[in-house]
Design an enzyme around this catalytic site. Sequence first.
Site, PDB file in Angstrom:
ATOM      1  N   SER A  50       0.907  -1.310  -0.038  1.00 59.72           N
ATOM      2  CA  SER A  50       0.024  -0.035  -0.006  1.00 59.72           C
ATOM      3  C   SER A  50       0.787   1.257  -0.173  1.00 59.72           C
ATOM      4  CB  SER A  50      -1.145  -0.101   1.299  1.00 59.72           C
ATOM      5  OG  SER A  50      -0.337  -0.427   2.532  1.00 59.72           O
ATOM      6  N   LYS A 118       4.543 -11.483   3.052  1.00 61.67           N
ATOM      7  CA  LYS A 118       3.003 -11.639   2.790  1.00 61.67           C
ATOM      8  C   LYS A 118       2.878 -11.627   1.429  1.00 61.67           C
ATOM      9  CE  LYS A 118      -0.051  -8.353   3.603  1.00 61.67           C
ATOM     10  NZ  LYS A 118      -0.748  -8.170   1.942  1.00 61.67           N
ATOM     11  N   GLU A 187      -8.987  -9.526   3.867  1.00 61.66           N
ATOM     12  CA  GLU A 187      -9.384  -8.313   3.879  1.00 61.66           C
ATOM     13  C   GLU A 187     -10.978  -7.940   3.170  1.00 61.66           C
ATOM     14  OE1 GLU A 187      -6.406  -5.886   1.837  1.00 61.66           O
ATOM     15  OE2 GLU A 187      -8.023  -4.062   1.538  1.00 61.66           O
TER      16      GLU A 187
HETATM   17  O1  KIV Z   1      -0.477  -3.288   1.575  1.00 65.25           O
HETATM   18  C1  KIV Z   1      -0.922  -3.358   2.571  1.00 65.25           C
HETATM   19  O2  KIV Z   1      -0.784  -2.174   3.526  1.00 65.25           O
HETATM   20  C2  KIV Z   1      -1.976  -4.464   3.031  1.00 65.25           C
HETATM   21  C3  KIV Z   1      -2.848  -4.303   4.316  1.00 65.25           C
HETATM   22  C4  KIV Z   1      -3.977  -3.455   4.016  1.00 65.25           C
HETATM   23  C5  KIV Z   1      -3.122  -5.605   4.710  1.00 65.25           C
HETATM   24  O3  KIV Z   1      -1.721  -5.635   2.438  1.00 65.25           O
END
Ligand code: KIV
Length: 274
Positions: A50, A118, A187
């Site tokens: 993000s 992640k 999400e």
């Molecule tokens: O990129 C991000 O900040 C995320 C969160 C919204 C979980 O994946």
Amino acid sequence: MSSQNEIRRITAPEIHARKNGEPIVALTSYHAHTAGLLDQYVDVILVGDSLGMVMHGLETTVPVTLDMMILQGRAVMRGSKRALVVVDMPFGSYEESREQAFRSCARVLKETHCGAIKLEGGARMAETIRFLVERGVPVMAHIGMTPQSINTLGSFRARGRDEAEWDKFLADAHAVADAGAFSVVVEAVAEPLAKRITEEIAIPTIGIGASAACDGQILVLEDMLGLSQRVPKFVKRFGELAGHIEGAVKAYADEVRSRKFPGPEHVYPLKRKT
Ligand code: KIV
């Protein structure tokens, strides 16, 4: 040599062990300074992709690169001591093959020293998750609304409001848990679906716009601080920093323009000739 007072970082297995236990507190951070502020209050700091939208003003996370993630991951590691730092794998760095995923993840772990990565995707990424975990890469999965797929999804709207959609998301949740992910971000899914996922799988669910029934929660730091211009409807603001920053900048600009801005003389006065 390690000293006895050294602060030990939370590990991915410790987060895994929190299933049905104390709720997991997670926030994003992309910088050393914010990471330092969060560190004592959160269990997980996510260096989320993000950052492309929040820091760089991009429309989506799709253009974010591995180099951008590594640069900010290193900053967050330097700024924190205690929380588990998880670095997001950006679009295009892991989907092509298990081998491509391993190469990219190995770069992230080696160059940032973070504790886990992640990646987005459910059943379609299960084989890759298993491959990574077997080779020493702790994986946090991400299902539900997956922003990197925006160009095929068409919008960031919440998923699972129609019960007919649930089977796919439940299958995704089971697939990533069975593949060895240590936790999963869920999400923007309807509350009863998030609850059902949380009840059915053996790994902690970390909700964002999902439900209080999840095993933990995550928010984008700038969204909850009131710094982002556009935020998803589910975001609760815990601060209004944009107003504070604007107020401080205006006060500074006013001082400079009115020539009241203090010169260096009050800090290091000149020695005048007598
Ligand atoms: O990129 C991000 O900040 C995320 C969160 C919204 C979980 O994946």
